[in-house]
Design a protein around this motif. Structure first.
Motif, PDB file in Angstrom:
ATOM      1  N   GLN A 233       0.956  -1.152   0.292  1.00 31.50           N
ATOM      2  CA  GLN A 233      -0.126   0.064  -0.167  1.00 31.50           C
ATOM      3  C   GLN A 233       0.563   1.418  -0.034  1.00 31.50           C
ATOM      4  O   GLN A 233       1.726   0.705   0.150  1.00 31.50           O
ATOM      5  CB  GLN A 233      -1.333  -0.090   1.344  1.00 31.50           C
ATOM      6  CG  GLN A 233      -1.924   0.949   1.384  1.00 31.50           C
ATOM      7  CD  GLN A 233      -2.802   0.920   2.435  1.00 31.50           C
ATOM      8  OE1 GLN A 233      -3.320   2.032   2.933  1.00 31.50           O
ATOM      9  NE2 GLN A 233      -2.931   0.069   3.365  1.00 31.50           N
ATOM     10  N   VAL A 234       0.514   2.120  -1.148  1.00 31.58           N
ATOM     11  CA  VAL A 234       1.380   3.249  -0.259  1.00 31.58           C
ATOM     12  C   VAL A 234       0.033   4.487   0.232  1.00 31.58           C
ATOM     13  O   VAL A 234      -0.794   4.534  -0.594  1.00 31.58           O
ATOM     14  CB  VAL A 234       1.589   4.013  -1.660  1.00 31.58           C
ATOM     15  CG1 VAL A 234       1.516   5.476  -1.974  1.00 31.58           C
ATOM     16  CG2 VAL A 234       2.294   3.446  -2.713  1.00 31.58           C
TER      17      VAL A 234
ATOM     18  N   ARG B  64       0.161   9.190   2.691  1.00 36.36           N
ATOM     19  CA  ARG B  64       2.474   9.711   1.690  1.00 36.36           C
ATOM     20  C   ARG B  64       2.380   9.495   3.104  1.00 36.36           C
ATOM     21  O   ARG B  64       3.431   8.760   3.429  1.00 36.36           O
ATOM     22  CB  ARG B  64       2.485  10.608   1.234  1.00 36.36           C
ATOM     23  CG  ARG B  64       2.537  11.661   0.431  1.00 36.36           C
ATOM     24  CD  ARG B  64       2.727  12.751  -0.383  1.00 36.36           C
ATOM     25  NE  ARG B  64       2.483  14.108   0.731  1.00 36.36           N
ATOM     26  CZ  ARG B  64       1.112  14.776   0.305  1.00 36.36           C
ATOM     27  NH1 ARG B  64       0.506  14.698  -1.031  1.00 36.36           N
ATOM     28  NH2 ARG B  64       1.174  16.214  -0.158  1.00 36.36           N
TER      29      ARG B  64
ATOM     30  N   GLY C 130      10.852   0.319   3.040  1.00 35.63           N
ATOM     31  CA  GLY C 130      10.534  -0.700   2.470  1.00 35.63           C
ATOM     32  C   GLY C 130      10.903  -1.822   1.970  1.00 35.63           C
ATOM     33  O   GLY C 130       9.908  -2.344   1.718  1.00 35.63           O
TER      34      GLY C 130
ATOM     35  N   GLN D 207       4.772  11.847  -2.147  1.00 36.42           N
ATOM     36  CA  GLN D 207       4.195  11.196  -3.076  1.00 36.42           C
ATOM     37  C   GLN D 207       5.193  10.182  -3.770  1.00 36.42           C
ATOM     38  O   GLN D 207       4.785   8.512  -4.218  1.00 36.42           O
ATOM     39  CB  GLN D 207       3.608  11.823  -3.437  1.00 36.42           C
ATOM     40  CG  GLN D 207       2.336  11.129  -4.238  1.00 36.42           C
ATOM     41  CD  GLN D 207       1.669   9.944  -3.105  1.00 36.42           C
ATOM     42  OE1 GLN D 207       2.131   8.903  -3.086  1.00 36.42           O
ATOM     43  NE2 GLN D 207       0.349  10.960  -3.275  1.00 36.42           N
TER      44      GLN D 207
ATOM     45  N   ALA E  82       6.482   8.371  -0.947  1.00 41.55           N
ATOM     46  CA  ALA E  82       6.084   6.875  -0.874  1.00 41.55           C
ATOM     47  C   ALA E  82       5.346   5.813  -1.943  1.00 41.55           C
ATOM     48  O   ALA E  82       5.338   4.419  -1.328  1.00 41.55           O
ATOM     49  CB  ALA E  82       4.937   8.102  -0.076  1.00 41.55           C
ATOM     50  N   ILE E  83       5.962   6.194  -2.990  1.00 41.75           N
ATOM     51  CA  ILE E  83       5.313   5.483  -4.264  1.00 41.75           C
ATOM     52  C   ILE E  83       6.857   4.097  -4.551  1.00 41.75           C
ATOM     53  O   ILE E  83       6.601   3.135  -4.240  1.00 41.75           O
ATOM     54  CB  ILE E  83       5.639   5.588  -5.501  1.00 41.75           C
ATOM     55  CG1 ILE E  83       3.498   6.628  -5.715  1.00 41.75           C
ATOM     56  CG2 ILE E  83       5.062   4.567  -6.701  1.00 41.75           C
ATOM     57  CD1 ILE E  83       3.369   7.784  -6.498  1.00 41.75           C
TER      58      ILE E  83
ATOM     59  N   ARG F 161       9.385   3.889  -2.201  1.00 36.88           N
ATOM     60  CA  ARG F 161       9.402   2.945  -0.806  1.00 36.88           C
ATOM     61  C   ARG F 161       8.204   2.007  -1.263  1.00 36.88           C
ATOM     62  O   ARG F 161       8.875   0.814  -0.465  1.00 36.88           O
ATOM     63  CB  ARG F 161       8.666   3.346   0.556  1.00 36.88           C
ATOM     64  CG  ARG F 161       8.854   3.127   2.230  1.00 36.88           C
ATOM     65  CD  ARG F 161       8.229   3.758   3.335  1.00 36.88           C
ATOM     66  NE  ARG F 161       6.722   4.101   2.856  1.00 36.88           N
ATOM     67  CZ  ARG F 161       6.646   5.468   3.568  1.00 36.88           C
ATOM     68  NH1 ARG F 161       6.902   5.531   4.123  1.00 36.88           N
ATOM     69  NH2 ARG F 161       4.698   5.266   3.673  1.00 36.88           N
ATOM     70  N   ALA F 162       7.114   1.155  -1.859  1.00 29.62           N
ATOM     71  CA  ALA F 162       6.507   0.460  -1.516  1.00 29.62           C
ATOM     72  C   ALA F 162       6.914  -0.050  -2.415  1.00 29.62           C
ATOM     73  O   ALA F 162       6.910  -1.597  -2.562  1.00 29.62           O
ATOM     74  CB  ALA F 162       5.088   1.163  -2.789  1.00 29.62           C
TER      75      ALA F 162
ATOM     76  N   LEU G   3      -2.951   2.437  -3.881  1.00 30.32           N
ATOM     77  CA  LEU G   3      -2.605   3.879  -3.790  1.00 30.32           C
ATOM     78  C   LEU G   3      -3.827   4.656  -3.257  1.00 30.32           C
ATOM     79  O   LEU G   3      -4.717   4.439  -3.846  1.00 30.32           O
ATOM     80  CB  LEU G   3      -1.703   4.002  -5.103  1.00 30.32           C
ATOM     81  CG  LEU G   3      -0.078   3.849  -5.928  1.00 30.32           C
ATOM     82  CD1 LEU G   3      -0.805   2.978  -6.979  1.00 30.32           C
ATOM     83  CD2 LEU G   3       0.506   4.922  -5.912  1.00 30.32           C
TER      84      LEU G   3
ATOM     85  N   PRO H 198      -3.335   9.373  -4.150  1.00 30.77           N
ATOM     86  CA  PRO H 198      -1.922  10.252  -4.876  1.00 30.77           C
ATOM     87  C   PRO H 198      -2.183  11.319  -5.388  1.00 30.77           C
ATOM     88  O   PRO H 198      -1.300  11.810  -5.137  1.00 30.77           O
ATOM     89  CB  PRO H 198      -1.811   8.966  -5.766  1.00 30.77           C
ATOM     90  CG  PRO H 198      -2.730   8.105  -6.239  1.00 30.77           C
ATOM     91  CD  PRO H 198      -3.282   8.163  -5.587  1.00 30.77           C
TER      92      PRO H 198
END
Ligand code: ATP
Length: 233
Positions: free
Chosen positions: A80-81, A85, A100, A139, A142-143, A145-146, A156, A159
């Motif tokens: 999950q994102v 964030r 992540g 953002q 965060a993406i 890291r996923a 997401l 986003p």
């Protein structure tokens, strides 16, 4: 790839999801749209093992997700994102990305290079504190890291929220590229126009129920959808 059927979720007796069913196919972008409070985050948090379901089924690549602890769901590849964030502000960009990797469970390989290629700004700012990044860069982090967890499906939550249109375009172009590379994406969005332009299939959630579903391009031309969701876009 992801099958949800008859899902019911309540908070202290108050229904948040009622008889929700949807199917996300391998390699597609599926959008779930709906107004504030429709239950979008609840669905996502149920799939991620954070909120329990009272009834229904959710399977991911044949594994039953309901009742599975959150860390095992992430290790199975559903990553999950989160909304807002939620990067770790006092850690550096690189440290956030390394966090992540925990979810990858040995599936991983060259994720860091891939993330840096997708978002070069994260390489340029690798030693900067995450809290000092702009909203758009957070953002992307965060993406990123996923992605470090080597997801098989990336989920997401909103986003585009709070980002300038030019940054939203950049983030969504990255999602389209990831999808072209084969990644399956479940996109939860309030921005219906953007979501329907991006996805192959979509469902509309209102007051905890799926009220419409279908091919995203068809929904984008449906008079009811245009009236309720695209009129002011
Ligand atoms: P938003 O876009 O505002 O995040 P959403 O579509 O994601 O909205 P949810 O956050 O899933 O909607 O909320 C669905 C319903 O469940 C709402 O009525 C909300 O008030 C309620 N709800 C959400 N979380 C909780 C909670 N922890 N305890 C009680 N009720 C909750």
């Amino acid at each position: 790839m992801l099958d949800v059927s008859g899902l019911n979720v309540s908070y202290s007796g108050i229904r948040a999801l009622q008889d929700v069913s949807l199917t996300v196919g391998q390699g597609e972008i599926f959008a779930l749209i709906g107004p504030n409070g429709a239950g979008k985050s609840t669905l996502l948090n149920t799939l991620s093992g954070i909120v329990p379901a009272q009834a229904g089924q959710a399977t991911f690549e044949g594994q039953n997700l309901l009742g599975m602890p959150a860390h095992r769901i992430a290790r199975a590849g559903l990553i999950q994102v989160p909304e807002g964030r939620q990067v770790i502000a006092p850690l550096t960009v690189r440290e956030n990305l390394e966090l992540g990797r925990i979810a990858s469970s040995g599936r991983g390989g060259s994720e860091l290079d891939h993330v840096h290629d997708l978002f070069p700004v994260l390489a340029e700012r690798r030693n900067q504190l995450a809290g000092s990044l702009s909203g758009g860069q957070q953002q992307m982090l965060a993406i990123g890291r996923a992605l470090m967890g080597a997801p098989r499906i990336l989920v997401l939550d909103e986003p585009s929220l709070g980002l300038a249109p030019v940054i939203v375009r950049e983030v969504f172009d990255a999602l389209l590229r990831l999808n072209r590379e084969g990644l399956t994406i479940l996109l939860i969005e309030q921005n219906a126009k953007l979501a329907l332009e991006t996805a192959r299939h979509a469902a509309i959630l209102e007051q905890g129920r799926v009220v419409m579903r279908g091919v995203a391009a068809d929904l984008a031309h449906d008079p009811l959808v245009v009236d309720h969701y695209l009129g002011r876009a």
